[in-house]
Design a protein around this motif. Sequence first.
Motif, PDB file in Angstrom:
ATOM      1  N   LEU A 196       0.696  -1.150   0.012  1.00 46.37           N
ATOM      2  CA  LEU A 196      -0.151  -0.084   0.009  1.00 46.37           C
ATOM      3  C   LEU A 196       0.867   1.096   0.016  1.00 46.37           C
ATOM      4  O   LEU A 196       0.611   2.354  -0.700  1.00 46.37           O
ATOM      5  CB  LEU A 196      -0.916   0.067   1.258  1.00 46.37           C
ATOM      6  CG  LEU A 196      -1.959  -1.003   1.233  1.00 46.37           C
ATOM      7  CD1 LEU A 196      -2.767  -1.059   2.412  1.00 46.37           C
ATOM      8  CD2 LEU A 196      -3.183  -0.696   0.130  1.00 46.37           C
ATOM      9  N   ALA A 197       2.004   1.286   0.798  1.00 51.44           N
ATOM     10  CA  ALA A 197       2.770   2.320   0.463  1.00 51.44           C
ATOM     11  C   ALA A 197       3.742   2.701  -0.358  1.00 51.44           C
ATOM     12  O   ALA A 197       3.591   3.803  -1.099  1.00 51.44           O
ATOM     13  CB  ALA A 197       4.024   2.188   1.749  1.00 51.44           C
ATOM     14  N   LEU A 198       3.783   1.654  -1.485  1.00 50.94           N
ATOM     15  CA  LEU A 198       4.370   1.681  -2.773  1.00 50.94           C
ATOM     16  C   LEU A 198       3.623   1.958  -3.672  1.00 50.94           C
ATOM     17  O   LEU A 198       3.643   2.950  -4.604  1.00 50.94           O
ATOM     18  CB  LEU A 198       4.811   0.138  -3.144  1.00 50.94           C
ATOM     19  CG  LEU A 198       6.422  -0.365  -2.170  1.00 50.94           C
ATOM     20  CD1 LEU A 198       6.278  -1.651  -2.498  1.00 50.94           C
ATOM     21  CD2 LEU A 198       7.364   0.473  -2.659  1.00 50.94           C
ATOM     22  N   ALA A 199       2.068   1.728  -3.421  1.00 46.07           N
ATOM     23  CA  ALA A 199       1.085   2.085  -4.465  1.00 46.07           C
ATOM     24  C   ALA A 199       0.597   3.547  -4.420  1.00 46.07           C
ATOM     25  O   ALA A 199       0.123   3.935  -4.966  1.00 46.07           O
ATOM     26  CB  ALA A 199       0.048   0.893  -4.547  1.00 46.07           C
ATOM     27  N   ARG A 200       0.506   3.892  -3.095  1.00 47.49           N
ATOM     28  CA  ARG A 200      -0.191   5.088  -2.486  1.00 47.49           C
ATOM     29  C   ARG A 200       1.075   5.934  -1.557  1.00 47.49           C
ATOM     30  O   ARG A 200       0.790   5.953  -0.280  1.00 47.49           O
ATOM     31  CB  ARG A 200      -1.499   4.817  -1.738  1.00 47.49           C
ATOM     32  CG  ARG A 200      -2.563   4.180  -2.662  1.00 47.49           C
ATOM     33  CD  ARG A 200      -3.105   5.430  -3.257  1.00 47.49           C
ATOM     34  NE  ARG A 200      -3.779   6.471  -2.570  1.00 47.49           N
ATOM     35  CZ  ARG A 200      -4.731   6.274  -2.051  1.00 47.49           C
ATOM     36  NH1 ARG A 200      -5.657   5.263  -2.128  1.00 47.49           N
ATOM     37  NH2 ARG A 200      -5.303   7.207  -1.022  1.00 47.49           N
ATOM     38  N   PRO A 201       1.901   6.875  -2.130  1.00 49.42           N
ATOM     39  CA  PRO A 201       2.562   7.234  -1.436  1.00 49.42           C
ATOM     40  C   PRO A 201       1.941   8.669  -0.777  1.00 49.42           C
ATOM     41  O   PRO A 201       2.752   9.174   0.116  1.00 49.42           O
ATOM     42  CB  PRO A 201       3.772   8.015  -2.341  1.00 49.42           C
ATOM     43  CG  PRO A 201       3.114   8.002  -3.817  1.00 49.42           C
ATOM     44  CD  PRO A 201       2.406   6.768  -3.626  1.00 49.42           C
ATOM     45  N   ASP A 202       0.608   8.966  -1.014  1.00 46.15           N
ATOM     46  CA  ASP A 202       0.267  10.037  -0.114  1.00 46.15           C
ATOM     47  C   ASP A 202      -0.291   9.452   1.325  1.00 46.15           C
ATOM     48  O   ASP A 202      -0.610  10.175   2.149  1.00 46.15           O
ATOM     49  CB  ASP A 202      -1.311  10.235  -0.681  1.00 46.15           C
ATOM     50  CG  ASP A 202      -2.253   9.305  -1.402  1.00 46.15           C
ATOM     51  OD1 ASP A 202      -1.858   8.203  -1.756  1.00 46.15           O
ATOM     52  OD2 ASP A 202      -3.346   9.350  -0.674  1.00 46.15           O
TER      53      ASP A 202
END
Length: 218
Positions: free
Chosen positions: A73-79
């Motif tokens: 999730l951190a990789l897909a969504r840096p926000d």
Amino acid sequence: MAGSVFGDRLPLARRFAEHLVTSGVERGLIGPREAPRVWDRHVLNCALVAELVPDGARLVDVGSGAGLPGIPLALARPDLGIVLIEPLARRVEWLREVIADLGLSVTVERGRAEETVVRRRWEGADVVTARAVAPLARLAGWSLPLLRPGGILLAMKGATAQAEIERDAAAVRRFGGGVPRIERAGVGVIDPPSTVVVIERVREAGKPDRPRRRRGQA
């Protein structure tokens, strides 16, 4: 397909998958039989849950283990602002090594979600995630107190999801959760799509629903 999920972070996602099949297997975070299917079954499967997460959310991943679903999730969504909660020291050490190697801004907390000190530090989250951590009733007791009112628990489940909902709905309600529902993430991207039980925190644990007012009542 993967490029649409990870964008320019796709090389980092592949690097994470490599960590899983090498040091992750060597140090017992995933089983050796999982290595051939680590991309679809673990990395991509987890990353696709991002479509259920609001923009800019504060997210706590409970029982993170091998960083699933938190790191994808951190990789897909840096926000997203992401915290991984994991009680076992050897797993925490591995998670911190991998996060440093990938250059991610992700916090790792050693502890259990039900511990008071952990709960006080990370309560008020917008989203709590969990994958293969515990039955729904127990998971709700650990996770819902970490959420702000209106926040959501995203519990990744398998074929037993509907049966767990039917069995544990009353317990979820006692812990302050709303009616659980099933969402499918990644429809048309992976087969089968990820099965996610979504539970909103609607009130504090143990508090009854507000009685409905009758017509004409002030």
